[in-house]
Design a protein around this motif. Structure first.
Motif, PDB file in Angstrom:
ATOM      1  N   ASP A 127      45.910  50.015  32.462  1.00 52.83           N
ATOM      2  CA  ASP A 127      46.108  48.711  33.095  1.00 52.83           C
ATOM      3  C   ASP A 127      47.600  48.407  33.134  1.00 52.83           C
ATOM      4  OD1 ASP A 127      46.939  47.398  30.680  1.00 52.83           O
ATOM      5  OD2 ASP A 127      44.860  46.977  30.145  1.00 52.83           O
ATOM      6  N   HIS A 128      47.954  47.247  33.714  1.00 53.30           N
ATOM      7  CA  HIS A 128      49.375  46.969  33.928  1.00 53.30           C
ATOM      8  C   HIS A 128      50.116  46.694  32.634  1.00 53.30           C
ATOM      9  CE1 HIS A 128      52.054  45.780  37.581  1.00 53.30           C
ATOM     10  NE2 HIS A 128      52.652  46.622  36.767  1.00 53.30           N
ATOM     11  N   GLN A 149      58.046  45.791  42.005  1.00 57.49           N
ATOM     12  CA  GLN A 149      56.662  45.665  41.554  1.00 57.49           C
ATOM     13  C   GLN A 149      55.759  45.370  42.753  1.00 57.49           C
ATOM     14  OE1 GLN A 149      56.245  42.220  39.089  1.00 57.49           O
ATOM     15  NE2 GLN A 149      54.013  42.225  39.130  1.00 57.49           N
ATOM     16  N   ASP A 151      52.282  44.232  43.775  1.00 63.76           N
ATOM     17  CA  ASP A 151      51.261  43.539  42.985  1.00 63.76           C
ATOM     18  C   ASP A 151      50.746  42.317  43.740  1.00 63.76           C
ATOM     19  OD1 ASP A 151      49.693  42.622  40.802  1.00 63.76           O
ATOM     20  OD2 ASP A 151      51.228  43.261  39.368  1.00 63.76           O
ATOM     21  N   ASP A 155      52.044  38.608  37.102  1.00 66.24           N
ATOM     22  CA  ASP A 155      51.998  39.239  35.772  1.00 66.24           C
ATOM     23  C   ASP A 155      53.065  38.684  34.832  1.00 66.24           C
ATOM     24  OD1 ASP A 155      49.837  40.653  36.577  1.00 66.24           O
ATOM     25  OD2 ASP A 155      50.770  42.620  36.515  1.00 66.24           O
ATOM     26  N   ASN A 166      47.302  42.706  30.345  1.00 66.43           N
ATOM     27  CA  ASN A 166      47.762  43.289  31.606  1.00 66.43           C
ATOM     28  C   ASN A 166      48.332  42.234  32.537  1.00 66.43           C
ATOM     29  OD1 ASN A 166      45.247  42.108  32.115  1.00 66.43           O
ATOM     30  ND2 ASN A 166      44.668  43.657  33.627  1.00 66.43           N
ATOM     31  N   SER A 241      56.848  49.979  40.082  1.00 65.42           N
ATOM     32  CA  SER A 241      55.608  49.710  39.359  1.00 65.42           C
ATOM     33  C   SER A 241      54.543  49.314  40.377  1.00 65.42           C
ATOM     34  CB  SER A 241      55.810  48.585  38.338  1.00 65.42           C
ATOM     35  OG  SER A 241      54.650  48.407  37.543  1.00 65.42           O
ATOM     36  N   ASP A 243      50.920  48.327  41.087  1.00 63.14           N
ATOM     37  CA  ASP A 243      49.591  47.831  40.722  1.00 63.14           C
ATOM     38  C   ASP A 243      48.725  47.975  41.966  1.00 63.14           C
ATOM     39  OD1 ASP A 243      47.296  46.242  40.291  1.00 63.14           O
ATOM     40  OD2 ASP A 243      48.366  44.939  38.898  1.00 63.14           O
ATOM     41  N   CYS A 255      39.713  48.752  41.992  1.00 63.02           N
ATOM     42  CA  CYS A 255      40.565  47.934  41.132  1.00 63.02           C
ATOM     43  C   CYS A 255      39.738  46.833  40.478  1.00 63.02           C
ATOM     44  CB  CYS A 255      41.697  47.297  41.932  1.00 63.02           C
ATOM     45  SG  CYS A 255      42.835  48.480  42.678  1.00 63.02           S
ATOM     46  N   GLU A 288      46.058  50.026  37.168  1.00 65.36           N
ATOM     47  CA  GLU A 288      44.940  49.175  37.557  1.00 65.36           C
ATOM     48  C   GLU A 288      43.931  49.849  38.501  1.00 65.36           C
ATOM     49  OE1 GLU A 288      44.103  46.476  36.136  1.00 65.36           O
ATOM     50  OE2 GLU A 288      45.943  45.968  35.043  1.00 65.36           O
TER      51      GLU A 288
END
Length: 315
Positions: A127-128, A149, A151, A155, A166, A241, A243, A255, A288
């Motif tokens: 997970d993140h 990121q 996403d 987060d 996460n 990153s 997600d 997901c 994720e």
């Protein structure tokens, strides 16, 4: 008649075309003295997920999907069969202690970096929450680190409701002093997926936020290009990153936090390809994915494609 056996005990019975090299054939386990272009490590941990998740199973599923792809890019008319991927394996996490598992992941990523046998790195979550120890390790090794990121969510949740989860990796990194807000770019933030408190937190900390509305009006490739150019003048290295819930549920059904209105698979792949062109982009995590929620490995196959764009985008 010459004796010939069609049995090969311990190995799968698969078709082999002599002219095709599959990506998985370029993966070799790490040994002392081994050198390659890409370092690969699995961070199989999802106990910090705020919703039930078996994302810890994703690293092995994504690795398996690499056998479906060749090393030849028709768009570039270039073969990448000589790009060696050094696999450092999966971190052995603690069966019960979250803090111990986070520390083990930090130590393991740093250990991989200290080998200095690869120029770039791919980290498979999980997970993140795994991004927190991973990015800490890169920051300790390389200094100022910029992050893009992908996403649906910020987060940056608070740490009082549940501790490190996460939903907290970037708040943890900011408040721990490991990154600066102006060095974090969030791409693909989705409507009705976050709280005002966290929207305000990103603004107060100087985080650059690009929503799906921004992507619709400006185009994700242009946004990512500008972000990389800006970050490259401020930091020593750039870390991507990814997600996977940034992608629309139609393209990434595996997901835990699926939703409509996200990126298409092509938008994700094109933006990763764009970011990877810059020499300061040296690492990427993919997080994720819960294989138990997926359909025919759609999401893991997309993650494998993301890896290809990172590894083979003509750098």
């Amino acid at each position: 008649m010459e004796n010939f056996s069609y049995l090969d005990p311990g190995k799968p019975a698969i078709f082999k075309d002599q002219f095709v090299t599959k990506v998985n054939e370029c993966i070799v386990p790490f040994t002392d003295g081994a050198k390659g272009e890409i370092g690969l490590i699995g961070l199989p941990f999802s106990k910090t997920s705020i919703s039930f998740s078996q994302a810890a199973e994703a690293p092995k599923t994504i690795r398996a999907c690499l056998s479906s792809y060749s090393t030849y890019s028709g768009e570039q008319n270039k073969g990448y069969e000589d790009v060696k991927i050094i696999d450092f394996g999966d971190v052995i996490t603690h069966p019960t202690s979250t803090d111990e598992s986070i520390e083990r992941m930090f130590i393991s990523v740093r250990e991989m970096l200290d080998q200095d046998v690869c120029g770039r790195y791919i980290l498979l979550g999980g997970d993140h929450g795994v991004s927190y120890p991973s990015i800490r390790a890169f920051q300790e090794k390389y200094g100022r680190i910029g992050i893009i990121q992908w996403d649906a969510h910020h987060d940056v949740r608070n740490l009082e409701n549940g501790g490190r989860t996460n939903g907290t990796p970037f708040r943890s990194l900011l408040e721990g002093g490991f990154i600066q807000g102006e060095h974090l770019v969030q791409v693909g933030i989705r409507d009705f997926a976050n709280a005002k408190k966290y929207h305000d937190y990103t603004k107060a900390n100087g985080i650059a936020v690009y929503t799906m509305a921004d992507i619709e009006s400006e185009g994700i490739v242009q946004i990512v290009r500008r972000a990389v150019e800006r970050l490259s003048s401020l930091v020593d290295v750039i870390y991507l990153s990814v997600d996977m819930d940034v992608v629309d549920q139609a393209f990434a059904p595996g997901c835990p936090a699926i939703g409509p209105g996200g990126l298409t698979s092509r938008e994700l792949l094109n933006s990763i390809s764009e970011a990877t062109q810059h020499e300061k982009v040296i690492a990427m995590d993919i997080v994720e994915i819960d294989p138990s929620k997926d359909f025919r490995d759609i999401t893991s196959r997309l993650a494998a494609n993301v890896m290809l764009k990172f590894m083979y985008s003509g750098k």
